[in-house]
Design an enzyme around this catalytic site. Structure first.
Site, short mmCIF file in Angstrom:
data_model
loop_
_atom_site.label_atom_id
_atom_site.label_comp_id
_atom_site.label_asym_id
_atom_site.label_seq_id
_atom_site.Cartn_x
_atom_site.Cartn_y
_atom_site.Cartn_z
CE LYS A 174 -7.61 10.02 7.43
NZ LYS A 174 -8.88 10.79 7.52
CG ASP A 175 -2.28 5.50 8.75
OD1 ASP A 175 -1.64 5.25 7.72
OD2 ASP A 175 -1.78 6.01 9.77
CD GLU B 22 0.66 -20.84 8.61
OE1 GLU B 22 1.83 -20.80 9.05
OE2 GLU B 22 -0.09 -21.82 8.74
N PRO C 132 9.78 15.64 2.31
CG PRO C 132 9.57 14.61 4.39
CD PRO C 132 9.05 15.76 3.59
CB CYS D 240 4.50 -26.27 11.51
SG CYS D 240 6.09 -26.87 10.91
CG HIS E 164 3.46 -23.67 7.71
ND1 HIS E 164 3.59 -22.92 8.86
CD2 HIS E 164 4.55 -24.47 7.66
CE1 HIS E 164 4.72 -23.25 9.48
NE2 HIS E 164 5.32 -24.20 8.77
CD GLN F 49 8.55 19.55 -2.45
OE1 GLN F 49 9.40 20.26 -2.97
NE2 GLN F 49 7.68 20.02 -1.56
#
Length: 532
Positions: free
Chosen positions: A237-238, A507, A188, A379, A505, A190
């Site tokens: 990597k994960d 965040e 995939p 909010c 907000h 490639q």
């Protein structure tokens, strides 16, 4: 000025934005000035009207721009604040071109994708550059998508007009692992690289997302078939614990050194980064708290992306792991079973639109208020806190927001006069950064340690000042006001250990190495509850 273009292949949601942000963080460690931006091929002018279930959260910048959530990654991982010019969509491109054509700016030319669309895209590659050393541009979507072709063509043309060594192409791709075969598959990747090469783009580096460790033979194979040097085949990597491990992972893989060498900047020394401390706390925290997030878009992780990340940041500031319990307010309302809320250390209600699940959120506020559980409303979370207080403390039976009940006898939340005639939904809210004057002695003032702050907004409905005196008489504290328009920004309940609702907000201004003061204080309050 140098440019890095980040593309993605094989599948969507590979983490291009996270990779770009982590690379930006590594390059900042070398003392370089970095700017990141996201170019999305969809035809919406911006994501402001898009369903959070489909697209995730809308990230708002200081200038009021409604942008892709990847810009949140950019700001959290790097030091710079972004603006409107850092998020481009096909909708914006075509809107600009068509307006120019209607004005006659093209002098009767036939308007085409090449050169008019690609030229407009190129003009935005460094539209708001000031003194940056490197601009990292992420191209949304997946290589091979028809809507992304003009962006890839614009990249190709742009690279031809720059000197050698000034433009780098970084391709993020997937190495799927097949259990039946017991191996990672390169085909995939490639094929994805082949699609890029067909239009004249040769990747300078491959960042390979994978579940399993890549062996030397696999790197050699990708190098051979994708025409990329073996040293430029990077394993991503994960991660085990948190996305904030990614900068260290890519540093160990040598991605920053590769980029610096490509641009002839490998003489730059490495500065202190702070990511080691962040990862240490995330892996081995001294404390742990449970926080319930009661919202309506709970099914999709990205719908409240910045909220979840900010809770993690608050935990980092307190050397504390934050276990987030995602509770659907609509399901709570339908079942009437709120037992899950009684076992947590803190409750947060985030923003949102529409009436679905509102009564479930209001009930969550009541439980927090009556049980002494630290409460943080963002909010809409502030607005439902005002509604609950008006109904159950101030005695205003039937109090509500006119957004959800136009016939309520007590519209404690209402539209501003100038909003009542608005019909368009896109970019017509109170958006972006607004100042807020804090009241001395309040929880908020103690957390911020200053009396005038600036926070980002995204909403239409406001606290109705007609009820301010009545609610204050019942005990509600107005802890923050917008000094320019006399709008309520923060409410608190002084009879409660920690009860704060904010119209903005917060965040959107929290970082892993510098938690937002309210999130840090909120998690500290949750820890204090454990010790009482």
């Amino acid at each position: 000025m140098k440019h890095i273009f980040v593309t993605g292949g094989v599948v969507s949601s590979l983490g291009k934005g996270l990779t770009a942000a982590a690379l930006g963080a590594l390059l900042e460690q070398r003392g370089l000035k970095i700017k990141l931006q996201k170019f999305d091929p969809y035809l919406n002018v911006d994501p402001g009207t898009m369903n959070p279930f489909q697209h995730g959260e809308v990230y708002v910048l200081d200038d009021g721009s409604e942008t892709d959530l990847d810009l949140g990654h950019y700001e959290r991982f790097t030091s710079g604040n972004l603006s409107y010019d850092n998020n481009l969509t096909s909708g914006q491109i075509y809107d600009t071109i068509l307006k120019k054509e209607r004005r006659g700016d093209f002098l009767g030319q036939t308007i085409q994708v090449i050169p008019h669309v690609t030229n407009e895209i190129q003009s935005r590659f460094e539209a708001n550059a000031v003194d940056e050393d490197i601009i990292i541009t992420e191209i949304g979507g997946t290589v091979g998508d028809i809507e992304g072709l003009p962006f890839l063509e614009a990249m190709r043309q742009f690279s031809l007009e720059r000197d050698a060594g000034e433009v780098m192409f970084l391709h993020v791709t997937l190495l799927p692992y097949l259990n039946a075969a017991g191996e990672l598959k390169t085909k995939p990747t490639q094929q994805s690289v082949a699609r890029l090469r067909e239009i004249g783009i040769m990747p300078d580096a491959l960042v390979c997302r994978t579940e399993k460790t890549m062996g030397r033979d696999l790197r050699q194979k990708l190098s051979l078939f994708c025409n990329v040097r073996e040293s430029a085949v990077i394993e991503e990597k994960d991660v085990e614990t948190s996305i904030y491990e990614v900068p260290l992972m890519l540093e160990n893989e040598g991605l920053d050194k590769l980029v610096l060498k490509f641009f002839g900047l490998d003489h730059l020394p490495q500065l202190e980064n702070g990511w080691d401390k962040v990862v240490r706390i995330l892996r081995y925290p001294k404390h742990r708290v449970d926080v319930a997030v009661v919202g309506k878009y709970i099914e999709l992780q990205d719908a409240y992306k910045s909220v979840y990340e900010s809770l993690v940041h608050g935990g980092i500031a307190n050397d504390c792991a934050v276990e987030i319990h995602r509770l659907d307010s609509e399901k709570l309302e339908e079942s009437g079973n709120y037992e899950a809320l009684h076992g947590v250390d803190a409750i947060l209600v985030p923003g949102g639109f529409g009436s679905r699940g509102i009564e479930g959120k209001i009930e969550a506020v009541r439980i927090a208020r009556e049980s002494g559980i630290p409460y943080f409303g963002l909010c809409l979370g502030m607005q439902v806190a005002v509604i609950e207080f008006a109904r159950n403390v101030a005695g205003l039976e039937g109090a509500h927001s006119s957004e959800f009940n136009e016939k309520t006898p007590f519209p404690v939340i209402d539209l501003m006069p100038e909003q009542k005639g608005v019909t368009d939904k896109g970019a017509t809210m109170r958006l972006g950064a607004y100042p807020c004057k804090l009241k001395d002695g309040t929880i908020s003032a103690k957390a911020y340690k200053e009396d005038l702050i600036s926070e980002r907004h995204r909403h239409r409905f406001e606290f109705n000042n007609d009820y301010q005196e009545q609610l204050e008489s019942a005990g509600l504290v107005i802890a923050g006001m917008n000094p320019d328009r006399n709008l309520v920004e923060i409410v608190e309940n002084p009879e409660h250990p920690w009860f704060v609702g904010v119209q903005f907000h917060p965040e959107f201004q929290s970082k892993p190495r510098k938690a937002h003061p309210l999130f840090a204080d909120f998690i500290a309050a949750a820890l204090s509850r454990q010790n009482t």
